[in-house]
Scaffold this motif. Structure first.
Motif, PDB file in Angstrom:
ATOM      1  N   ASP A 130      38.256  81.675  35.566  1.00 35.36           N
ATOM      2  CA  ASP A 130      37.632  80.341  35.701  1.00 35.36           C
ATOM      3  C   ASP A 130      38.631  79.459  35.043  1.00 35.36           C
ATOM      4  OD1 ASP A 130      36.574  77.910  35.946  1.00 35.36           O
ATOM      5  OD2 ASP A 130      34.420  78.580  35.879  1.00 35.36           O
ATOM      6  N   SER A 179      29.120  82.786  34.499  1.00 35.17           N
ATOM      7  CA  SER A 179      29.841  81.576  34.785  1.00 35.17           C
ATOM      8  C   SER A 179      30.545  81.596  33.350  1.00 35.17           C
ATOM      9  CB  SER A 179      29.018  80.204  35.061  1.00 35.17           C
ATOM     10  OG  SER A 179      29.759  79.552  35.884  1.00 35.17           O
ATOM     11  N   GLU A 191      38.484  81.279  40.094  1.00 32.15           N
ATOM     12  CA  GLU A 191      37.887  79.915  40.425  1.00 32.15           C
ATOM     13  C   GLU A 191      39.012  78.865  39.919  1.00 32.15           C
ATOM     14  OE1 GLU A 191      33.729  79.489  39.621  1.00 32.15           O
ATOM     15  OE2 GLU A 191      33.597  81.574  39.222  1.00 32.15           O
ATOM     16  N   THR A 216      31.135  81.411  41.855  1.00 32.36           N
ATOM     17  CA  THR A 216      30.573  82.507  40.717  1.00 32.36           C
ATOM     18  C   THR A 216      29.607  83.197  41.612  1.00 32.36           C
ATOM     19  OG1 THR A 216      31.032  80.815  38.941  1.00 32.36           O
ATOM     20  CG2 THR A 216      29.615  82.975  38.667  1.00 32.36           C
TER      21      THR A 216
HETATM   22 MG   LIG Z   1      31.650  78.931  38.839  1.00 33.51          MG
END
Ligand SMILES: [Mg+2]
Ligand SMILES: Nc1ncnc2c1ncn2[C@@H]1O[C@H](COP(=O)(O)OP(=O)(O)OP(=O)(O)O)[C@@H](O)[C@H]1O
Length: 143
Positions: A84, A64, A112, A46
């Motif tokens: 993410d 995040s 991610e 991140t």
């Molecule tokens: Mg992260």
């Protein structure tokens, strides 16, 4: 191209993200990019995105993603989509629900936990972040 960068703080990892954005502008400027980030929990993925998105979309505030699968930063010339996918396993058909394909064709994507994707697009850019100490990281970028 392959680059290795060693960082000693989250700020330096952010700078590495901004550096990758600059390199991609220079070498793959006429394409949409799909960047896969690899690294353990807390590796600094991140942090890397913070610098990357900051270089491309000046007012981006990268957090995040908690239960949000994707964040959109639209202040730059091309939108940046930050995924993410850590919790993707929990939400069946999650990708289709959020319209993943439209994101891929609509802007630069940086992801991610791309390990959770069933398949990757062609020509992905990869970034591996390895923890080498409490505040040191080794970053390998291939683009
Ligand atoms: Mg992260
Ligand atoms: N050199 C460094 N680069 C990046 N982060 C660092 C570094 N040194 C220490 N840290 C710390 O490591 C953590 C990295 O957190 P970050 O949220 O970026 O990781 P992440 O890879 O995104 O984790 P997750 O898989 O949980 O999303 C932060 O707490 C940060 O302060």
């Amino acid at each position: 191209m392959k680059d290795y960068i060693e960082t000693d703080s989250p700020q330096e990892t952010e700078q590495a993200g901004a550096y990758l954005a600059d390199c991609l502008r220079a070498y793959r400027g006429d394409e949409l990019w799909f960047v896969c980030l690899y690294g353990d929990l807390g590796a600094g993925k991140t942090a890397f995105v913070r610098g990357f998105a900051g270089a491309l979309s000046p007012d981006s505030r990268v957090k995040s993603p908690t239960y949000t699968i994707v964040h959109e930063y639209r202040a730059g010339a091309v939108p940046v989509f930050h995924f993410d996918l850590y919790r993707l396993e929990d939400c069946a058909d999650g990708l289709e629900e959020i319209g993943f394909d439209e994101y891929v064709s609509g802007g630069h994507c940086i992801v991610e936990w791309s390990e959770h994707l069933p398949a990757l697009p062609a020509d992905v850019i990869t970034v591996h972040i390895r923890k080498t100490g409490e505040s040191s990281r080794q970053i390998e970028m291939e683009y």
